[in-house]
Design a protein around this motif. Structure first.
Motif, PDB file in Angstrom:
ATOM      1  N   SER A 221      34.588 -48.659  32.156  1.00 13.49           N
ATOM      2  CA  SER A 221      34.666 -47.819  33.354  1.00 13.49           C
ATOM      3  C   SER A 221      35.617 -48.352  34.404  1.00 13.49           C
ATOM      4  O   SER A 221      35.625 -49.543  34.698  1.00 13.49           O
TER       5      SER A 221
ATOM      6  N   ALA B 113      30.713 -46.224  39.502  1.00 10.13           N
ATOM      7  CA  ALA B 113      31.323 -46.328  38.173  1.00 10.13           C
ATOM      8  C   ALA B 113      31.879 -44.969  37.764  1.00 10.13           C
ATOM      9  O   ALA B 113      31.229 -43.934  37.966  1.00 10.13           O
ATOM     10  N   SER B 114      33.052 -44.991  37.199  1.00  9.54           N
ATOM     11  CA  SER B 114      33.718 -43.755  36.775  1.00  9.54           C
ATOM     12  C   SER B 114      33.344 -43.399  35.341  1.00  9.54           C
ATOM     13  O   SER B 114      32.932 -44.248  34.554  1.00  9.54           O
TER      14      SER B 114
END
Length: 126
Positions: free
Chosen positions: A32, A98-99
């Motif tokens: 991430s 978090a992506s």
């Protein structure tokens, strides 16, 4: 499950510095991009900074460029936000996130990050 825990917030005078840390107990940290956002009462969440999985790409909001720096330690599962030359308008609750992607997509930050920490208060006095 994802868990993000921020630390390092506090009260600082204008012109001072703070370093925020985010500990990620997440088995997906290794896949991430990570980011920092901030929010003040009555306002929408605002993007601050983001860093790609390998740390090679960073993105910053115009309001913090040249003053804030984000970094990450993929061995320790930590993300950092170094904040210098702080201004009263930087006062907010800062959260790491978090992506769903490994890379950073400038302009898409609010949609790409889907997991958030509880946040840490940063107060800058004038």
């Amino acid at each position: 499950q994802v868990q993000l825990v921020e630390s390092g917030g506090g009260l600082v005078q204008a012109g001072g510095s703070l370093r925020l840390s985010c500990a990620a107990s997440i088995r997906f940290f290794s896949s991430s991009a990570m980011g920092w956002f901030r929010q003040t009462p009555g306002k929408e969440r605002e993007f601050v900074a983001a860093i790609s999985l390998n740390g090679g790409i960073t993105s910053y909001a115009d309001s913090v460029k040249g003053r804030f720096t984000t970094s990450r330690d993929n061995v320790k599962n930590m993300v950092y936000l170094q904040m210098n030359s702080l201004k009263p308008e930087d006062t907010a609750v800062y959260s790491c996130a978090a992506s769903i992607y490994a890379s950073v997509r400038p302009g898409q930050e609010l949609g790409d990050f889907n997991t958030w920490g509880q946040g840490t208060q940063v107060t800058v006095s004038s």
